[in-house]
Design an enzyme around this catalytic site. Structure first.
Site, short mmCIF file in Angstrom:
data_model
loop_
_atom_site.label_atom_id
_atom_site.label_comp_id
_atom_site.label_asym_id
_atom_site.label_seq_id
_atom_site.Cartn_x
_atom_site.Cartn_y
_atom_site.Cartn_z
N THR A 134 0.84 -1.16 -0.04
CA THR A 134 0.02 0.01 0.00
C THR A 134 0.82 1.37 -0.04
O THR A 134 0.63 2.17 -0.56
CB THR A 134 -0.88 0.17 1.09
N SER A 141 -0.22 -9.74 -0.49
CA SER A 141 -1.02 -11.00 -0.57
C SER A 141 -0.49 -11.83 -1.74
O SER A 141 -0.98 -13.06 -1.82
CB SER A 141 -2.36 -10.49 -0.69
N ASP A 185 -0.02 -6.91 4.53
CA ASP A 185 -0.64 -8.08 4.88
C ASP A 185 -0.05 -9.09 5.14
O ASP A 185 -0.40 -10.20 5.92
CB ASP A 185 -1.66 -8.46 3.44
N1 ASP Z 1 -2.52 -5.38 0.39
C1 ASP Z 1 -1.59 -4.43 0.98
C2 ASP Z 1 -0.55 -5.34 0.75
O1 ASP Z 1 -0.19 -6.09 1.54
C3 ASP Z 1 -2.00 -4.06 2.00
C4 ASP Z 1 -1.05 -3.13 2.89
O2 ASP Z 1 0.09 -2.99 2.26
O3 ASP Z 1 -1.28 -2.21 3.75
O4 ASP Z 1 0.41 -5.33 0.02
#
Ligand code: ASP
Length: 337
Positions: free
Chosen positions: A14, A59, A90
């Site tokens: 993110t 993920s 994640d």
């Molecule tokens: N879906 C994102 C990831 O793990 C969530 C994040 O970075 O906060 O890459």
């Protein structure tokens, strides 16, 4: 300037995401934006930024990604005083745990961080988390693999993502934070990392994805579900049991199934579904049968640390009995012994 020179490795997450028609997705060229955002900060270490060509939402991470990061750090180790890894939240705790095993004994800090809100978005925690991570990573006493988030530094192989929305997304339920940033922006070290190995002996052997499987008990789960998992011939099975490590001893066929799997060489490790306290097989009849079946207790290991530790031990080419013995020892401060 702190006089320290660090390497930042940007893997995705993110922190560097931007809006796309399908939702937030990783974007390149984070380095320039970060330098600009941190330009006014006093006392930060200098850094170079390595941006991966394939930026991922974490993920999508696999053991191959953990290994790429560990190998990149090992290859650059002599050039830098510390490392910061920018990663999605994640699966950050898995990567942090795996890095702690592969880089056990590293004499400089390796701090993994990310953010809940992308860099540049209103209220983003990205700049603050990177700034904190750089501060932690510039303190030699904090050598080893840590995870920095919302002003705290956790031991990497003790940390878990505990909140999917709050800024304080991480905690290490069985170990207090190693350090935090105080109101003046200074690092307060609570516990220095234990140097468990005298030398930097990195273990970067190949992990085999898909050979460590897990099963979470829930009331009424059919035996056939566990049987189907074991039919995949895993090297290891993580059983997420209840409380102190209890599982339904009254379930017909369960003990026989696990005893047979264990005798055939599957390492069966028992964890608890609770956040704290760890497992204590033997305290209840509903737990002691698991020892009889050949299972090993995971102590107070997090799921993420247990999962990556088993990958790591099998990668060393150890036989199941040796994996079981090593699983009960602390390799990188991941468990209380
Ligand atoms: N879906 C994102 C990831 O793990 C969530 C994040 O970075 O906060 O890459």
């Amino acid at each position: 300037m702190s006089g320290m020179h660090l390497c930042i490795i940007y893997t995705g997450g993110t922190i560097g995401m931007g809006k796309t028609p399908a939702g937030f997705a990783p974007m390149p060229k984070l380095g320039d934006k970060l330098r600009e955002a941190l330009a006014g900060e006093v006392g930060l270490p200098t850094f170079e930024l390595v941006e991966y060509a394939r930026l991922i939402d974490s993920s999508n991470a696999t053991p191959a990604d953990w290994q790429m990061i560990a190998r990149d750090i090992a290859a650059r180790r002599a050039e830098y005083d510390g490392f910061v890894v920018l990663h999605g939240t994640d699966t950050m705790a898995y990567t942090a745990s795996a890095l702690s095993f592969m880089l056990a004994g590293i004499a400089v800090p390796v701090v993994i961080t990310g953010s809940q809100i992308p860099f540049g978005e209103p209220e983003s925690d990205a700049t603050g988390n990177v700034r904190d991570a750089l501060r932690f990573a510039a303190i030699p006493e904090l050598c080893g693999v840590g995870l920095a988030f919302a002003g705290k530094l956790y031991r990497g192989n003790r940390a878990r993502k505990v909140d999917s929305r709050a800024m304080a997304a991480f905690d290490s339920p069985e170990l207090p934070p190693l350090a935090h940033i105080d109101v003046a922006g200074d690092v307060v070290v609570a516990i220095g990392e234990e140097r468990l190995a005298d030398a930097e002996a990195f273990e970067l052997a190949d992990y085999e994805a898909g050979r460590v499987l897990s099963f979470r008990f829930a009331p009424g789960m059919p035996l056939a579900a566990l049987d189907a998992l074991l039919a995949l011939k895993p090297h290891a099975l993580l059983l997420e049991a209840y409380g102190l490590g209890n599982a339904p001893d009254a379930m017909v066929g369960l003990e026989a199934l696990l005893t047979q799997a264990s005798a055939a060489g599957v390492v069966i490790a028992v964890l608890t579904q609770t956040d704290r306290g760890g497992v204590g097989l033997g305290e209840y009849a509903a737990g002691s049968w698991l020892l009889r079946a050949g299972a090993v207790p995971a102590g107070d290991l997090t799921f993420e640390a247990a999962f990556t530790k088993l990958h790591h031990l099998f990668a060393q080419g150890l036989a199941p009995q040796a994996v079981k013995a090593a699983f009960g020892r602390s390799l990188a401060g991941e468990m209380t012994v």
